[in-house]
Scaffold this motif. Structure first.
Motif, short mmCIF file in Angstrom:
data_model
loop_
_atom_site.label_atom_id
_atom_site.label_comp_id
_atom_site.label_asym_id
_atom_site.label_seq_id
_atom_site.Cartn_x
_atom_site.Cartn_y
_atom_site.Cartn_z
N ASP A 97 119.83 54.14 82.77
CA ASP A 97 120.97 54.12 83.70
C ASP A 97 122.27 54.43 82.98
OD1 ASP A 97 119.27 53.35 85.79
OD2 ASP A 97 119.68 51.21 85.47
N ILE A 98 122.44 53.84 81.80
CA ILE A 98 123.66 54.09 81.02
C ILE A 98 123.72 55.54 80.57
CG2 ILE A 98 124.85 53.50 78.87
CD1 ILE A 98 123.79 50.60 79.34
N ARG A 99 122.58 56.11 80.18
CA ARG A 99 122.55 57.54 79.80
C ARG A 99 122.96 58.42 80.99
NH1 ARG A 99 119.96 59.23 75.16
NH2 ARG A 99 119.33 61.15 76.22
N ILE A 100 122.50 58.06 82.17
CA ILE A 100 122.88 58.82 83.37
C ILE A 100 124.39 58.71 83.60
CG2 ILE A 100 122.69 58.88 85.90
CD1 ILE A 100 119.68 58.08 85.45
N GLY A 101 124.93 57.51 83.47
CA GLY A 101 126.37 57.31 83.62
C GLY A 101 127.16 58.10 82.60
N LEU A 102 126.68 58.10 81.35
CA LEU A 102 127.35 58.89 80.31
C LEU A 102 127.29 60.37 80.63
CD1 LEU A 102 126.07 57.01 77.14
CD2 LEU A 102 128.43 57.07 77.99
N TRP A 103 126.17 60.83 81.14
CA TRP A 103 126.07 62.26 81.50
C TRP A 103 127.05 62.59 82.63
CZ3 TRP A 103 125.42 65.58 85.44
CH2 TRP A 103 125.21 66.91 85.08
N HIS A 104 127.16 61.71 83.60
CA HIS A 104 128.11 61.97 84.69
C HIS A 104 129.55 61.97 84.19
CE1 HIS A 104 125.84 62.20 88.47
NE2 HIS A 104 124.94 61.46 87.81
#
Length: 173
Positions: A97-104
């Motif tokens: 989830d954090i990786r997805i947030g960082l990508w966004h």
């Protein structure tokens, strides 16, 4: 958060864009995280230095009041860290989830990888201060190292090898 902070410090260290933002940091700041005004305040916010959490939210900005004084100040370390944590928590709490947030937030997979690698280093060493030089080799591994300083190189044009992390003409490992 420490990995994001370190990544931001690295990208802003030599960045000319940093001086162009109205949220440039001074030596009193403890965090290296910098939000562009259009992200902090919202793209259509007419006030690029807005600190009102309600109007920031109204214009789609992500700036938050982390120290609960009624202001979302991009120059305040607590507000900045709280804002980044709040933004990322909106995607969930697992590593994915954090990786997805960082990508966004960064819109680039390589940035996410760098931050993840920094986080893994901090976690592995159980500290944030990772200064010094190292040439990691597995324990009990028979390894010899020979500097190729001065050896001819042809890829990218004829030249000599400048060595590994040269300082003052000497090779440092």
């Amino acid at each position: 958060m420490a990995a994001i902070d370190q990544y931001e410090r690295n990208i802003h260290k030599n960045s000319k864009k940093k001086a162009d933002t109205s949220f440039s940091h001074t030596s009193s700041h403890k965090t290296g995280i910098v939000f562009a005004p259009e992200i902090w305040n919202g793209l259509l916010n007419p006030n690029s230095e807005d600190t009102n959490p309600s109007s920031i939210a109204f214009f789609g900005g992500i700036g938050k009041d982390g120290n609960r004084v009624g202001k979302a100040d991009a120059a305040n370390d607590l507000d900045v860290v709280y804002t980044m944590a709040s933004y990322l928590s909106g995607f969930g709490y697992t590593e994915d989830d954090i990786r997805i947030g960082l990508w966004h937030y960064y819109s680039r997979e390589r940035n996410v990888e760098i931050i993840s690698e920094l986080a893994a280093l901090f976690q592995h060493h159980q500290r944030l201060n990772l200064t010094g030089s190292a040439f990691p080799v597995p324990l009990h591994y028979n390894y010899s190292y020979r500097s190729t300083w001065g050896a001819p190189r042809g890829w990218g044009g004829r030249r000599i090898h400048a060595g590994n992390s040269t300082r003052g003409g000497r090779c440092h490992i």
